[in-house]
Design a protein around this motif. Structure first.
Motif, short mmCIF file in Angstrom:
data_model
loop_
_atom_site.label_atom_id
_atom_site.label_comp_id
_atom_site.label_asym_id
_atom_site.label_seq_id
_atom_site.Cartn_x
_atom_site.Cartn_y
_atom_site.Cartn_z
N MET A 110 0.86 -1.19 0.00
CA MET A 110 0.00 0.00 0.00
C MET A 110 0.89 1.23 0.00
SD MET A 110 -2.29 -1.21 3.32
CE MET A 110 -3.59 0.00 3.25
N ASP A 111 0.81 2.06 -1.05
CA ASP A 111 1.64 3.27 -1.03
C ASP A 111 0.87 4.53 -1.44
OD1 ASP A 111 1.46 2.82 -3.77
OD2 ASP A 111 3.54 3.41 -4.16
N ARG A 112 -0.46 4.44 -1.44
CA ARG A 112 -1.24 5.68 -1.65
C ARG A 112 -2.63 5.56 -1.04
NH1 ARG A 112 -3.14 5.91 -8.08
NH2 ARG A 112 -3.90 3.77 -8.18
N ASN A 113 -3.26 6.71 -0.86
CA ASN A 113 -4.65 6.76 -0.37
C ASN A 113 -4.88 5.92 0.88
OD1 ASN A 113 -5.56 8.43 -2.53
ND2 ASN A 113 -5.61 6.63 -3.86
N SER A 114 -3.91 5.89 1.75
CA SER A 114 -4.04 5.10 2.97
C SER A 114 -3.65 5.98 4.15
CB SER A 114 -3.10 3.89 2.92
OG SER A 114 -3.30 3.16 1.73
N PRO A 115 -4.12 5.65 5.36
CA PRO A 115 -3.78 6.49 6.51
C PRO A 115 -2.27 6.49 6.78
CG PRO A 115 -5.02 4.53 7.18
CD PRO A 115 -5.01 4.54 5.70
N ASP A 116 -1.80 7.56 7.38
CA ASP A 116 -0.35 7.72 7.64
C ASP A 116 0.24 6.53 8.38
OD1 ASP A 116 -0.45 10.15 6.48
OD2 ASP A 116 -0.51 11.30 8.36
N TYR A 117 -0.57 5.94 9.25
CA TYR A 117 -0.04 4.83 10.06
C TYR A 117 -0.02 3.50 9.31
CZ TYR A 117 -5.07 4.04 10.68
OH TYR A 117 -6.40 3.82 10.46
N LEU A 118 -0.54 3.47 8.06
CA LEU A 118 -0.56 2.20 7.33
C LEU A 118 -0.25 2.45 5.85
CD1 LEU A 118 -1.23 -0.84 8.10
CD2 LEU A 118 -3.42 -0.48 6.96
N ILE A 119 0.90 3.07 5.64
CA ILE A 119 1.29 3.36 4.26
C ILE A 119 2.80 3.19 4.14
CG2 ILE A 119 1.61 5.85 4.63
CD1 ILE A 119 0.18 6.21 1.83
N GLU A 120 3.24 2.80 2.96
CA GLU A 120 4.68 2.63 2.73
C GLU A 120 5.13 3.65 1.69
OE1 GLU A 120 3.50 -1.37 1.22
OE2 GLU A 120 5.21 -2.07 2.41
N GLU A 121 6.40 4.04 1.76
CA GLU A 121 7.02 4.76 0.65
C GLU A 121 7.12 3.75 -0.49
OE1 GLU A 121 8.19 7.85 0.44
OE2 GLU A 121 7.80 8.42 2.52
N THR A 122 6.99 4.22 -1.72
CA THR A 122 7.01 3.29 -2.85
C THR A 122 8.28 2.42 -2.85
OG1 THR A 122 5.77 4.92 -4.10
CG2 THR A 122 6.78 3.14 -5.37
N LYS A 123 9.40 3.08 -2.67
CA LYS A 123 10.69 2.37 -2.69
C LYS A 123 10.78 1.33 -1.59
CE LYS A 123 15.01 3.91 -4.30
NZ LYS A 123 15.85 5.08 -4.52
N GLU A 124 10.34 1.75 -0.42
CA GLU A 124 10.38 0.88 0.75
C GLU A 124 9.48 -0.34 0.53
OE1 GLU A 124 8.16 2.76 3.81
OE2 GLU A 124 8.50 1.18 5.30
N SER A 125 8.31 -0.08 -0.07
CA SER A 125 7.37 -1.17 -0.33
C SER A 125 8.01 -2.22 -1.25
CB SER A 125 6.10 -0.60 -0.97
OG SER A 125 5.14 -1.61 -1.16
N PHE A 169 -5.39 -3.26 -3.31
CA PHE A 169 -6.32 -3.05 -4.43
C PHE A 169 -5.84 -1.79 -5.15
CE2 PHE A 169 -10.20 -0.62 -2.34
CZ PHE A 169 -9.36 0.09 -1.50
N VAL A 170 -6.35 -1.53 -6.32
CA VAL A 170 -5.82 -0.44 -7.14
C VAL A 170 -5.77 0.90 -6.38
CG1 VAL A 170 -6.26 0.98 -9.19
CG2 VAL A 170 -6.21 -1.52 -9.38
N PRO A 171 -6.84 1.30 -5.65
CA PRO A 171 -6.77 2.60 -5.00
C PRO A 171 -5.60 2.76 -4.04
CG PRO A 171 -9.03 1.83 -5.01
CD PRO A 171 -8.19 0.69 -5.50
N SER A 172 -5.07 1.67 -3.49
CA SER A 172 -3.99 1.84 -2.51
C SER A 172 -2.59 1.57 -3.08
CB SER A 172 -4.24 0.98 -1.27
OG SER A 172 -4.28 -0.37 -1.61
N CYS A 173 -2.47 1.45 -4.42
CA CYS A 173 -1.14 1.21 -5.01
C CYS A 173 -0.89 2.14 -6.19
CB CYS A 173 -1.03 -0.24 -5.49
SG CYS A 173 -1.19 -1.45 -4.19
N THR A 174 0.25 2.86 -6.17
CA THR A 174 0.58 3.74 -7.29
C THR A 174 0.95 2.93 -8.53
OG1 THR A 174 2.92 3.77 -6.68
CG2 THR A 174 1.55 5.54 -5.78
N ALA A 175 0.89 3.60 -9.69
CA ALA A 175 1.26 2.93 -10.94
C ALA A 175 2.71 2.43 -10.87
CB ALA A 175 1.10 3.91 -12.10
N GLU A 176 3.57 3.24 -10.26
CA GLU A 176 4.98 2.85 -10.14
C GLU A 176 5.14 1.55 -9.35
OE1 GLU A 176 7.34 5.83 -8.18
OE2 GLU A 176 9.15 4.60 -8.31
N LEU A 177 4.43 1.46 -8.26
CA LEU A 177 4.49 0.25 -7.42
C LEU A 177 3.93 -0.96 -8.18
CD1 LEU A 177 4.92 -1.24 -4.71
CD2 LEU A 177 2.74 -0.32 -3.92
#
Ligand code: GUN
Ligand code: FE
Length: 426
Positions: free
Chosen positions: A159-174, A200-208
């Protein structure tokens, strides 16, 4: 130890979606990890089984192990709570806050022990399981499943987008954490395998997603995610990916939709509204996890399961705990029939309702096909079986079919007396 065994009892298994084989006082012949055959009488048995002791489970049901194609292990702690909501608010109110706790490996260990113990005691032998974004906790879950003897694909969630701060990863880190997790777990286990899990799509960037598609291809790893579950979610995906003509294309454009890499997509409630999505599901041989209880609990909708079956799409069953409240795949079978009736009443009156042989086939052979030769008692299939003592709900005069029907509507509670997964009693 002798590798050959003979189990005697009341045997039921699917040949295909119409044909449910029923053998009263039959013999299931096994050699090590595999099924040899099923015989109606002792006289029919091959010569090399003549001297093998018969293990007697007379009056008990012997069926293939059930397959749960979609379940969230970390959500087991809040099962049966928040069941008066819709998907997206429920994720924010219940799922995400709970999943953050799995950053703590001690918490994960305690919670996952309960989940794995209950899954082990159910009639399920194999599962497709979501963890959380946390690598270490996901590995704890994998350790516990391996020890239990169950067989599963498990995913560290991305998960690297559209998620709460406490449950999100930086794309690279993910991406780095995913690679490390695969490296640490791919060859560590005999019975557990890693599976890529963009939430699911809303929580993942295209890059990820692009990177995950690449990893899937290079390392030949299967994929699991959610598809077309809820109307609000579908509209959101359209906004995020205006270039696509349907939700499935938002996975497919990144190589995360079937073909060489086996893929499970949960729900697909609205997939039949798009010809293109149906075509992708079918042609790229994606498995659908139908989760009827969850679809009612989260106000998602009525999935067109009979259509999927008619199209020859592989549709198995999922508990989707904690969208679903329990792990029982027997309950999922009963709910699938109920939902198919609502579908006929409210969506398409021309559609047929699901039958007992069909839902049993979905829960065993069709869902099992994701794991290889799994889910029936034909020669060469893995020896996955459950022995059920249904004496408390059995009565004189019931056929094997009726006994199975009753177990489906009751669930397996307290009835599982023995369970075998790939030749091992667990
Ligand atoms: N879509 C994205 N995440 C989830 C989840 O945790 N449960 C369900 N049912 N749908 C989802
Ligand atoms: Fe889910």
């Amino acid at each position: 130890m002798n590798k050959k065994r003979i189990l005697k009892g009341d045997i039921l298994f699917s040949k295909n979606k119409e044909e449910l084989v029923q053998i009263k006082d039959g013999y299931l012949l096994v050699d090590g990890e595999s099924i040899v055959t099923v015989c109606k009488t002792k006289e029919e048995m091959p010569k090399d089984f003549e001297d093998i002791l018969v293990e007697d489970y007379s009056e008990q049901l012997i069926i293939p192990g059930l397959i749960d194609l979609h379940v969230h292990a970390p959500q087991y702690t809040f099962r049966a709570l928040g069941m008066d909501m819709e998907l997206l608010p429920w994720l924010n109110r219940y799922a995400f806050p709970e999943e953050k706790n799995y950053k703590d490996t001690e918490y994960a260990k305690k919670s996952y022990q309960v989940f794995v113990e209950d899954l082990k005691n159910s009639a399920t032998t194999r599962a497709g399981i979501f963890g959380t974004i946390h690598r270490e906790s996901t590995e704890i879950l994998m350790d516990l499943i391996e020890k239990s003897g169950l067989y599963a694909y498990v995913g560290k969630v991305n998960m690297d987008r559209n998620s709460p701060d406490y449950l999100i990863e930086e794309t690279k880190e993910s991406i780095e954490e995913t690679k490390r997790w695969i490296q640490e777990s791919k060859e560590k286990y005999k019975r557990v395998l890693p599976m890529l899990t963009p939430r699911f799509v809303p929580s993942c960037t295209a890059e990820l997603m692009k990177e995950l598609g690449q990893i899937s291809k290079e390392q030949k790893l299967p994929v699991q995610s959610h598809l077309s579950e809820n109307k609000g979610e579908i509209a959101w995906v359209k906004e995020l990916h205006p270039e696509t003509s349907c939700y499935a294309e938002a996975y497919d454009e990144f190589g995360l939709f079937g073909n060489e890499q086996n893929t499970i997509m949960a729900h697909c409630v609205y997939s039949a509204l798009s010809e293109r999505e149906m075509e992708l599901l079918k042609q790229q041989k994606v498995w659908i996890a139908h989760c009827p209880e969850s679809n009612m609990n989260l106000t998602s909708g009525l999935a067109p399961v009979k259509k999927f079956l008619k199209e020859g799409i592989c549709v198995g069953l999922g508990s989707d705990v904690a969208g679903g409240t329990k792990l029982s795949i027997f309950s999922a079978m009963a709910d699938a029939i109920r939902v198919s009736k609502l579908y006929k009443l409210y969506v398409d009156e021309e559609e047929d309702i699901l039958t007992i042989p069909e839902v049993f086939y979905m829960a065993t052979l069709l869902g099992g096909s994701f794991f290889g030769k799994v889910g029936t008692f034909e020669n060469g299939y893995d020896f996955d079986a459950v022995i059920l003592d249904d004496s408390k709900i059995n009565q004189k005069g019931l056929t094997l079919f009726e006994r199975l029907e009753r177990v489906i509507y009751y669930g397996e509670q307290g009835m599982v007396v023995k369970k075998f997964v790939k030749g091992v009693e667990i």
